[in-house]
Design a protein around this motif. Structure first.
Motif, mmCIF file in Angstrom:
data_model
loop_
_atom_site.group_PDB
_atom_site.id
_atom_site.type_symbol
_atom_site.label_atom_id
_atom_site.label_comp_id
_atom_site.label_asym_id
_atom_site.label_seq_id
_atom_site.Cartn_x
_atom_site.Cartn_y
_atom_site.Cartn_z
ATOM 1 N N GLY A 87 -48.694 -71.277 -16.186
ATOM 2 C CA GLY A 87 -48.680 -69.987 -15.510
ATOM 3 C C GLY A 87 -47.726 -68.971 -16.088
ATOM 4 N N SER A 88 -46.769 -69.416 -16.893
ATOM 5 C CA SER A 88 -45.858 -68.494 -17.565
ATOM 6 C C SER A 88 -45.431 -69.129 -18.880
ATOM 7 N N ILE A 89 -44.847 -68.306 -19.757
ATOM 8 C CA ILE A 89 -44.373 -68.814 -21.041
ATOM 9 C C ILE A 89 -42.893 -69.120 -20.876
ATOM 10 N N ALA A 90 -42.598 -70.387 -20.646
ATOM 11 C CA ALA A 90 -41.231 -70.803 -20.343
ATOM 12 C C ALA A 90 -40.962 -72.181 -20.934
ATOM 13 N N VAL A 91 -39.723 -72.412 -21.296
ATOM 14 C CA VAL A 91 -39.324 -73.697 -21.872
ATOM 15 C C VAL A 91 -39.653 -74.832 -20.907
ATOM 16 N N GLY A 92 -40.285 -75.860 -21.425
ATOM 17 C CA GLY A 92 -40.642 -77.036 -20.634
ATOM 18 C C GLY A 92 -42.057 -77.032 -20.116
ATOM 19 N N LYS A 93 -42.687 -75.855 -20.059
ATOM 20 C CA LYS A 93 -44.064 -75.795 -19.564
ATOM 21 C C LYS A 93 -45.041 -76.166 -20.670
ATOM 22 N N TYR A 94 -46.241 -76.543 -20.260
ATOM 23 C CA TYR A 94 -47.300 -76.786 -21.236
ATOM 24 C C TYR A 94 -47.598 -75.494 -22.006
#
Length: 441
Positions: free
Chosen positions: A365-372
Motif C-alpha cells: 500500500g505504500s513504498i516503505a522499508v520492509g514492505k513487499y
C-alpha cells in the motif's frame, strides 16, 4: 571505515517517487533497493552506488513510481460477462440477465479462465492486488497465483443454491477448505464475503461473524448500493440494512462496506464509530444509476476508503486510474467544493486505503522499508501528458492505464515496457472468445 556495499536483487531509479505515506510526499530522483521481494531501502539516487550493488538495475528517467494499485472490490471472473445486457437497471440486470447466465455457465473452469483474463487486464493497468468476491474461490485463487498477482480471495456466502454450493453452510465449508489449502501462499489472503443483506439471512450472518472473530478475517459485503435495497429492507425487516447488520454485530473494523452510496448522516457516524472501511466503486455506481457515494462526508469523518472497479460486467473496465479520476471529480460535484478530495487523497484510496481495509497495510500500500515491493511505474513521456507540473495531479486527472510501463509484485516483474511477462495475452483473448460463443444470448 565505510560500510561494505550490499548486493541486492534490484534497484529501481525513478524521476519521481510517490511513497503515499507520508501524505503528499513527492521524492525526486530517488531509488528503491529491493531484495527477496521486499523493499530494503528508499534513498536518493546519488547514494545508491555507495550502498548497494544490484544484480539488476531499472532506470525510469521519465516516470513516476508509485505503490501497486489495490482493487478493493471486484468479481474477477465476470470479465467473461463483460458487456452482457448493458444499459439496464441493477435488479433487472441481475435477475433477468446476469444470474440466469451464471446459473447456466458458471463452473470452476469459467472462474479460472475469467479470473486469468481479469488478472492480465489488472496487471497491465498497474493493479497488483485485488479483493475478489465470486463463486469457486479456489479456482480464482489458482488463477491469481498463475498470473503472479496478489489477491484477497472472498469466501462467498449466500442463502440460495448455485453451481458451486447448496446452502450457506456448504458455501462456508468449501470456502474455509480453500483457505486451509492455500494458507502458505504469500500472494494470497482471504476475506469472508457474505454477498449482501438481501441475499444473506440472520443465521448465515451470525456464522460469518463468529468465523471472522475466530480466524481474524475481514468481512467483504455489498451495503447500501441502491435505493431499492433500502426500500426492500424496510419492507422485509422494518429497518435499513446498516441498522440490521449493526444489530447482528457486523459493524466493526473488519467490515468492508462495498458501495455505501445511500448512507445518511447517522449511518456515516455509525460506520465511523465502528471503524469500518468503504469500497468506493464510482464507475459501477454510475453505470447502474445507483447514485454517487458521499465520499467527502465519509472521508471527513475519518472513514477509511478504498477504490474498487466492481466486476467487468457492471463497469466494463478493471481500471483504477479511471476510478481515481471519477472519484475525485464526483467528490467535487457531490460536495460543491473543488478542493473536496485532492489528487493525493485519491491516490491514497487506490493504494494504502485498500491495504488498510484488507488488513494488509503492514505489507503493501505504500513504498516503505520492509514492505513487499508491489510497485507500478507510469511513464509521463507522452505528448498528452506534457507539460508536467505535478506528477500526482497527472496520475489522477491525465494518466491512463496505457501509460503504465512496468509492474512488480513482491519484487518480480509482471509487466515490462507495457507488456505482460509470463502471460499469454493472445491465448487469453482466444479463451474469452470461446466463452463468448457459449454464453452469447
Amino acid at each position: 571505515m565505510m560500510a561494505p556495499v550490499e548486493i541486492v536483487d534490484l534497484v529501481i531509479e525513478a524521476r519521481w517517487l510517490v511513497p503515499v505515506d507520508p501524505p503528499e510526499a513527492v521524492l525526486e530522483n530517488y531509488a528503491v533497493a529491493i531484495d527477496h521481494g521486499r523493499i530494503l531501502d528508499v534513498l536518493p539516487q546519488s547514494e545508491v552506488a555507495a550502498r548497494f550493488s544490484p544484480r539488476q538495475r531499472k532506470r525510469l528517467d521519465q516516470h513516476v513510481l508509485i505503490p501497486g494499485l489495490i482493487n478493493l472490490h471486484t468479481h474477477a471472473a465476470m470479465t467473461l460477462l463483460r458487456g452482457l445486457a448493458d444499459d439496464r437497471p441493477l435488479m433487472e440486470w441481475l435477475h433477468h440477465h446476469v444470474w440466469p447466465a451464471e446459473a447456466q455457465h458458471v463452473s470452476a473452469q469459467f472462474v479460472h479462465d475469467g479470473t486469468r483474463l481479469a488478472c492480465a487486464e489488472m496487471l497491465r493497468g498497474g493493479i497488483t492486488c485485488f479483493n475478489d468476491m465470486y463463486f469457486f474461490p479456489g479456482a480464482a485463487a489458482d488463477a491469481a497465483l498463475a498470473s503472479g498477482i496478489r489477491a484477497a480471495i472472498g469466501l462467498i456466502t449466500v442463502d440460495f443454491p448455485s453451481n458451486y454450493a447448496a446452502d450457506a453452510d456448504d458455501y462456508l465449508a468449501k470456502g474455509l477448505a480453500v483457505r486451509d489449502q492455500r494458507l502458505d501462499e504469500p500472494l494470497l489472503s482471504f476475506c469472508l464475503a457474505p454477498h449482501a443483506p438481501y441475499t444473506v439471512g440472520e443465521r448465515s450472518f451470525a456464522r460469518v461473524l463468529t468465523l471472522a472473530e475466530q480466524i481474524d478475517l475481514p468481512i467483504h459485503l455489498h451495503l447500501h448500493e441502491t435505493a431499492h435495497e433500502i426500500n426492500d429492507s424496510m419492507e422485509r425487516f422494518g429497518m435499513r440494512p446498516i441498522e440490521r447488520i449493526r444489530r447482528l454485530g457486523l459493524l466493526s473494523p473488519a467490515l468492508i462496506a462495498v458501495h455505501a452510496v445511500h448512507v445518511n448522516a447517522e449511518e456515516i457516524e455509525l460506520l465511523a464509530q465502528h471503524g469500518c472501511s468503504v469500497a468506493h466503486c464510482p464507475s459501477s455506481n454510475l453505470k447502474l444509476a445507483s447514485g454517487i457515494a458521499p465520499i467527502t462526508a465519509l472521508s471527513a469523518r475519518g472513514i477509511n476508503i478504498g477504490l474498487g472497479t466492481d466486476g467487468a460486467a457492471s463497469n466494463n473496465r478493471l481500471d483504477l486510474f479511471q476510478e481515481m479520476r471519477l472519484a475525485a471529480l464526483l467528490a467535487k460535484e457531490e460536495s460543491g467544493r473543488a478542493d473536496a478530495i485532492n489528487a493525493h487523497r485519491v491516490l491514497h484510496m487506490a493504494t494504502l486505503g485498500g491495504a488498510r481495509a484488507l488488513g494488509l497495510e503492514a505489507d503493501i500500500g505504500s513504498i516503505a522499508v520492509g514492505k513487499y515491493a508491489d510497485l507500478c511505474a507510469v511513464s509521463l513521456n507522452d505528448i498528452a501528458l506534457a507539460p508536467c507540473y505535478d506528477p500526482v495531479s497527472h496520475l489522477t486527472y491525465a494518466v491512463g492505464r496505457e501509460h503504465v510501463s512496468d509492474v512488480w509484485v513482491a519484487g518480480r516483474i509482471r509487466v515490462e515496457n507495457g507488456q505482460l511477462v509470463e502471460n499469454n495475452a493472445p491465448g487469453l483473448i482466444k479463451l474469452a472468445l470461446l466463452w463468448q460463443n457459449k454464453i452469447r444470448p
